[in-house]
Scaffold this motif. Structure first.
Motif, PDB file in Angstrom:
ATOM      1  N   ARG A  52       0.850  -1.194   0.000  1.00  0.00           N
ATOM      2  CA  ARG A  52       0.000   0.000   0.000  1.00  0.00           C
ATOM      3  C   ARG A  52       0.889   1.249   0.000  1.00  0.00           C
ATOM      4  N   ASP A  53       1.885   1.269   0.893  1.00  0.00           N
ATOM      5  CA  ASP A  53       2.759   2.443   0.995  1.00  0.00           C
ATOM      6  C   ASP A  53       3.530   2.655  -0.304  1.00  0.00           C
ATOM      7  N   HIS A  54       3.968   1.565  -0.879  1.00  0.00           N
ATOM      8  CA  HIS A  54       4.731   1.638  -2.129  1.00  0.00           C
ATOM      9  C   HIS A  54       3.867   2.214  -3.265  1.00  0.00           C
ATOM     10  N   ILE A  55       2.643   1.714  -3.382  1.00  0.00           N
ATOM     11  CA  ILE A  55       1.759   2.211  -4.447  1.00  0.00           C
ATOM     12  C   ILE A  55       1.389   3.674  -4.186  1.00  0.00           C
ATOM     13  N   LYS A  56       1.228   3.981  -2.916  1.00  0.00           N
ATOM     14  CA  LYS A  56       0.910   5.360  -2.542  1.00  0.00           C
ATOM     15  C   LYS A  56       2.006   6.329  -3.005  1.00  0.00           C
ATOM     16  N   GLU A  57       3.249   5.892  -2.849  1.00  0.00           N
ATOM     17  CA  GLU A  57       4.381   6.737  -3.264  1.00  0.00           C
ATOM     18  C   GLU A  57       4.345   7.056  -4.757  1.00  0.00           C
ATOM     19  N   GLU A  58       3.746   6.168  -5.512  1.00  0.00           N
ATOM     20  CA  GLU A  58       3.660   6.392  -6.960  1.00  0.00           C
ATOM     21  C   GLU A  58       2.671   7.498  -7.306  1.00  0.00           C
ATOM     22  N   ALA A  59       1.860   7.872  -6.325  1.00  0.00           N
ATOM     23  CA  ALA A  59       0.880   8.952  -6.492  1.00  0.00           C
ATOM     24  C   ALA A  59       0.109   8.837  -7.811  1.00  0.00           C
ATOM     25  N   VAL A  60      -0.509   7.718  -8.009  1.00  0.00           N
ATOM     26  CA  VAL A  60      -1.278   7.499  -9.237  1.00  0.00           C
ATOM     27  C   VAL A  60      -2.519   8.400  -9.205  1.00  0.00           C
ATOM     28  N   LYS A  61      -2.760   9.075 -10.309  1.00  0.00           N
ATOM     29  CA  LYS A  61      -3.879  10.003 -10.393  1.00  0.00           C
ATOM     30  C   LYS A  61      -5.213   9.287 -10.133  1.00  0.00           C
ATOM     31  N   ASN A  62      -6.074   9.916  -9.380  1.00  0.00           N
ATOM     32  CA  ASN A  62      -7.413   9.376  -9.066  1.00  0.00           C
ATOM     33  C   ASN A  62      -7.400   8.144  -8.154  1.00  0.00           C
ATOM     34  N   VAL A  63      -6.243   7.831  -7.607  1.00  0.00           N
ATOM     35  CA  VAL A  63      -6.169   6.658  -6.725  1.00  0.00           C
ATOM     36  C   VAL A  63      -5.829   7.123  -5.317  1.00  0.00           C
ATOM     37  N   SER A  64      -6.619   6.662  -4.345  1.00  0.00           N
ATOM     38  CA  SER A  64      -6.234   6.936  -2.970  1.00  0.00           C
ATOM     39  C   SER A  64      -5.916   5.596  -2.329  1.00  0.00           C
ATOM     40  N   MET A  65      -4.872   5.539  -1.559  1.00  0.00           N
ATOM     41  CA  MET A  65      -4.423   4.259  -1.004  1.00  0.00           C
ATOM     42  C   MET A  65      -4.518   4.307   0.520  1.00  0.00           C
ATOM     43  N   GLU A  66      -5.667   4.721   1.023  1.00  0.00           N
ATOM     44  CA  GLU A  66      -5.802   4.864   2.476  1.00  0.00           C
ATOM     45  C   GLU A  66      -6.258   3.566   3.149  1.00  0.00           C
ATOM     46  N   GLU A  67      -7.070   2.787   2.448  1.00  0.00           N
ATOM     47  CA  GLU A  67      -7.711   1.645   3.117  1.00  0.00           C
ATOM     48  C   GLU A  67      -6.885   0.358   3.016  1.00  0.00           C
ATOM     49  N   LEU A  68      -6.858  -0.345   4.135  1.00  0.00           N
ATOM     50  CA  LEU A  68      -6.287  -1.693   4.176  1.00  0.00           C
ATOM     51  C   LEU A  68      -7.339  -2.598   4.793  1.00  0.00           C
ATOM     52  N   SER A  69      -7.966  -3.423   3.965  1.00  0.00           N
ATOM     53  CA  SER A  69      -9.000  -4.341   4.441  1.00  0.00           C
ATOM     54  C   SER A  69      -8.333  -5.662   4.790  1.00  0.00           C
ATOM     55  N   MET A  70      -8.138  -5.897   6.084  1.00  0.00           N
ATOM     56  CA  MET A  70      -7.476  -7.130   6.510  1.00  0.00           C
ATOM     57  C   MET A  70      -7.765  -7.421   7.975  1.00  0.00           C
ATOM     58  N   GLY A  71      -7.828  -8.715   8.305  1.00  0.00           N
ATOM     59  CA  GLY A  71      -8.110  -9.125   9.675  1.00  0.00           C
ATOM     60  C   GLY A  71      -9.524  -9.641   9.798  1.00  0.00           C
ATOM     61  N   ALA A 123      -3.829  -8.494  15.304  1.00  0.00           N
ATOM     62  CA  ALA A 123      -2.550  -8.413  14.588  1.00  0.00           C
ATOM     63  C   ALA A 123      -2.701  -7.517  13.356  1.00  0.00           C
ATOM     64  N   ALA A 124      -3.842  -7.633  12.678  1.00  0.00           N
ATOM     65  CA  ALA A 124      -4.080  -6.814  11.475  1.00  0.00           C
ATOM     66  C   ALA A 124      -4.092  -5.327  11.829  1.00  0.00           C
ATOM     67  N   ILE A 125      -4.734  -4.995  12.939  1.00  0.00           N
ATOM     68  CA  ILE A 125      -4.787  -3.585  13.366  1.00  0.00           C
ATOM     69  C   ILE A 125      -3.380  -3.085  13.687  1.00  0.00           C
ATOM     70  N   GLU A 126      -2.615  -3.921  14.361  1.00  0.00           N
ATOM     71  CA  GLU A 126      -1.237  -3.528  14.680  1.00  0.00           C
ATOM     72  C   GLU A 126      -0.414  -3.304  13.414  1.00  0.00           C
ATOM     73  N   GLU A 127      -0.797  -3.977  12.334  1.00  0.00           N
ATOM     74  CA  GLU A 127      -0.073  -3.812  11.066  1.00  0.00           C
ATOM     75  C   GLU A 127      -0.719  -2.771  10.159  1.00  0.00           C
ATOM     76  N   GLY A 128      -1.758  -2.104  10.644  1.00  0.00           N
ATOM     77  CA  GLY A 128      -2.290  -0.968   9.883  1.00  0.00           C
ATOM     78  C   GLY A 128      -3.683  -1.120   9.286  1.00  0.00           C
ATOM     79  N   ALA A 129      -4.408  -2.180   9.613  1.00  0.00           N
ATOM     80  CA  ALA A 129      -5.754  -2.365   9.035  1.00  0.00           C
ATOM     81  C   ALA A 129      -6.644  -1.148   9.297  1.00  0.00           C
ATOM     82  N   THR A 130      -7.400  -0.745   8.291  1.00  0.00           N
ATOM     83  CA  THR A 130      -8.398   0.322   8.479  1.00  0.00           C
ATOM     84  C   THR A 130      -9.812  -0.252   8.430  1.00  0.00           C
ATOM     85  N   LEU A 131      -9.933  -1.460   7.894  1.00  0.00           N
ATOM     86  CA  LEU A 131     -11.218  -2.153   7.822  1.00  0.00           C
ATOM     87  C   LEU A 131     -11.003  -3.578   8.288  1.00  0.00           C
ATOM     88  N   VAL A 132     -11.600  -3.965   9.402  1.00  0.00           N
ATOM     89  CA  VAL A 132     -11.500  -5.360   9.822  1.00  0.00           C
ATOM     90  C   VAL A 132     -12.835  -6.039   9.543  1.00  0.00           C
TER      91      VAL A 132
END
Ligand code: PLP
Length: 234
Positions: free
Chosen positions: A188-207, A214-223
């Motif tokens: 997610r962080d890597h793709i975010k750095e690419e700053a692709v137009k019209n793409v937001s990379m805020e959400e991590l659906s995991m856990g 563990a997922a929250i500790e690793e950054g989950a925004t949606l469990v």
């Protein structure tokens, strides 16, 4: 029935507490983690109980089941997410029913979702599902193809990429799943750095029930939690 209600409400409160504790334990704001109550196979009245108990976001896996269930739930102001494998020929229903589709893993599916969203004048929010374990039985695009797919989808007017989703291999021990979560966050962080137009990379659906802390500790925004709220599925 009353016993049942109380059961669900208590389970939900317990999960909300655990989410909060996990977030605070790693210096995150509890509000930065959203609970998606996974209601697949649960009847509409059970879903109503959950909504009455305070659930605001629900996840479903099957289009046909969701279509039937939603008939009796249409008066509720909740957000519905699709988390199952989506066949291209069901895309037209998915865009009508769901606020966020977590499981986009091919350009073919994205093109169809874009087309169907355009028809109903909607910007459909989506996540890209990643298959980190490279399990052939699982959906999701392989890691190395994710950036390319993200860029391709960014050109589709009626889709908005919001982040990534993973359904990791099953392990009893959440510590064995943790590396999949951290890999997804790094992607997610890597793709975010690419700053692709019209793409937001805020959400991590995991856990899920067994490993959401563990997922929250690793950054989950949606469990995505089913069993711990609704009980075992048949
Ligand atoms: C069923 C399901 C869940 C919920 O799993 P539980 O272990 O019951 O919490 C989460 N995500 C997906 C994609 C699912 O299919």
């Amino acid at each position: 029935m009353i016993e049942n209600d109380r059961g669900l409400k208590q389970k939900l409160e317990n999960i909300m507490d655990r989410i909060k504790t996990a977030a605070l334990s790693c210096g995150r704001k509890p509000e930065s983690v959203r609970l998606l109550a996974v209601s697949k196979t649960m009847p509409a009245d059970k879903v109503k109980e959950a909504i009455d108990a305070g659930v605001t976001t629900l996840g479903e896996n099957y289009i046909q089941e969701a279509r039937e269930k939603f008939n009796s739930l249409s008066s509720y102001n909740v957000s519905w997410h699709f988390i199952g494998h989506l066949q291209t020929n069901k895309a037209k229903y998915a865009v009508r029913l769901f606020d966020l589709i977590h499981t986009v893993d091919s350009l073919k599916l994205a093109l169809e979702l874009n087309k169907q969203s355009k028809k109903i004048n909607k910007i459909q929010q989506i996540l890209i599902q990643i298959n980190i374990g490279r399990e052939s039985s699982k959906s999701g695009i392989y890691e190395q193809n994710a950036l390319k797919l993200t860029k391709e989808i960014s050109g589709l007017e009626n889709l908005a990429v919001k982040g990534l989703m993973i359904m990791p291999p099953f392990f009893d021990d959440p510590e064995k799943v943790r590396p999949y979560f951290s890999t997804l966050r790094n992607m997610r962080d890597h793709i975010k750095e690419e700053a692709v137009k019209n793409v937001s990379m805020e959400e991590l659906s995991m856990g899920m029930t067994g490993d959401f802390e563990a997922a929250i500790e690793e950054g989950a925004t949606l469990v995505r939690i089913g069993t711990a709220i609704f009980g075992k599925r048949n």
